[in-house]
Design an enzyme around this catalytic site. Sequence first.
Site, PDB file in Angstrom:
ATOM      1  N   SER A 156      31.228  22.817  79.336  1.00 46.96           N
ATOM      2  CA  SER A 156      31.020  22.167  80.653  1.00 46.96           C
ATOM      3  C   SER A 156      32.907  20.850  79.920  1.00 46.96           C
ATOM      4  O   SER A 156      32.838  20.156  81.380  1.00 46.96           O
ATOM      5  CB  SER A 156      30.072  20.819  80.376  1.00 46.96           C
ATOM      6  N   ILE A 206      31.397  35.739  78.243  1.00 49.78           N
ATOM      7  CA  ILE A 206      32.836  35.969  78.834  1.00 49.78           C
ATOM      8  C   ILE A 206      31.857  37.428  78.818  1.00 49.78           C
ATOM      9  O   ILE A 206      32.156  37.967  78.008  1.00 49.78           O
ATOM     10  CB  ILE A 206      34.090  36.140  77.722  1.00 49.78           C
ATOM     11  N   PHE A 265      40.006  25.832  87.578  1.00 52.08           N
ATOM     12  CA  PHE A 265      39.393  25.727  87.445  1.00 52.08           C
ATOM     13  C   PHE A 265      38.877  26.120  89.376  1.00 52.08           C
ATOM     14  O   PHE A 265      38.137  25.973  89.910  1.00 52.08           O
ATOM     15  CB  PHE A 265      38.989  23.779  87.863  1.00 52.08           C
ATOM     16  N   SER A 266      40.848  26.534  89.749  1.00 48.65           N
ATOM     17  CA  SER A 266      40.667  27.146  91.151  1.00 48.65           C
ATOM     18  C   SER A 266      40.121  28.421  90.991  1.00 48.65           C
ATOM     19  O   SER A 266      39.537  29.001  91.918  1.00 48.65           O
ATOM     20  CB  SER A 266      42.257  27.348  91.726  1.00 48.65           C
ATOM     21  N   GLU A 318      29.702  28.642  85.468  1.00 46.33           N
ATOM     22  CA  GLU A 318      30.620  27.691  86.198  1.00 46.33           C
ATOM     23  C   GLU A 318      29.851  26.921  87.362  1.00 46.33           C
ATOM     24  O   GLU A 318      30.123  25.935  88.157  1.00 46.33           O
ATOM     25  CB  GLU A 318      30.471  28.869  87.931  1.00 46.33           C
TER      26      GLU A 318
END
Length: 409
Positions: free
Chosen positions: A162, A188, A261-262, A388
């Site tokens: 996080s 991953i 982040f995008s 996410e």
Amino acid sequence: MALLKAKPKPKETHPMTATTTATTDPSDLLDLAGLLTDEELALRDRVRSFVDERIRPNIAEWYEGAIFPTEIVREMGELGLLGMHLQGYGCPGRSAVEYGLAALELEAGDSGLRTFVSVQGSLAMSAIHKFGSEEQKNRYLPGMAKGEIIGCFGLTEPTAGSDPASMATTATRNADGSWTLNGAKRWIGLASIADIAVIWAATDDGIRGFLVPTDTPGFTATPIEQKLSMRASIQCDIDLENVELPAEAVLPEVTGLKGPFSCLNEARYGIMWGAMGAARDSFEVALDYAQNRLQFDKPLTAYQITQEKLVNMALEIQKGTLLAIQTGRLKDAGTLEPVQISVGKLNNCREAIAICREARTMLGGNGITLEYSPLRHANNLESVRTYEGTDEVHTLILGRHITGEQAFR
């Protein structure tokens, strides 16, 4: 914000085979299909048919055996599911709502298969599409859209989930302009079968993204085994030991956490749709079971407590799907804000897992077998709810937006 409207109807399978209208589809009480265009409905139905034909008959075996079916990767590419919301470079260029509908239908089959599409398209391909050079885009994106090249996205670390700003993976620039990567990543998706990895690392200039061919010496991906969730999917540990990369391996168009982040926001958007697919499938299975299961000489659906459970499920599916459609319309209009994605990710994952667990109770002891989907969906959603951005992270994002106070630290 007005809810944007469109057009008519469709068709359902598993276990109900009827056109989706408010009277024939119990999971669509408000006829939300009427908010979709003919093109959106056609896309949705194609993906639904793919799930019915290729995923449903096999998913119990794949899940039990912890098998990710690599044979369907190129089929997904042919169907236009990989990087489907991206424009150019051989990508399908579909709308955000169409991508969301595809995610919903895929996750009605299994979260692990939807996750593949998310990792490939919303994470790895999006990173290259948003921040790569023209050479990088032309080299990788067409093959990734076809499923000929598989990508992965390395952000999370063993000690940094996080809080990615605390990542320990480093990239050191050498005198000749090349780079040396060292560090570790965890959880991953696809890493052990990927051809190219997008790896985020701390540099002297800030966090940067790197394109790392997985056959590069020093790159090792090891599948995480003995999972209780996402068993028909692949998640890995990655070790990076003196991985040497040329200068052109860096993604040139971004520095800092706004890059990863995008991409995470692209994935979160798909998740809010996908979670409703798992919820809808669980509702349909529970309804079908209750209609055909006789107890004390009448079907379970004739009992008030059963009807209450089904009604509560249907209401939350309607609300969550409506939330997803509105969010998709905002995204297509170019007005969607990241905080609005947090609304959908938090709400829909939280409600979906509750629906799947409730559906399992209606199946009695049979519900713990892989003959029925709700417990499998609930187990998968433990992962979907976590990755996410956890519930807690999205709660704090929304709390900051509402109060103006930063409560992360």
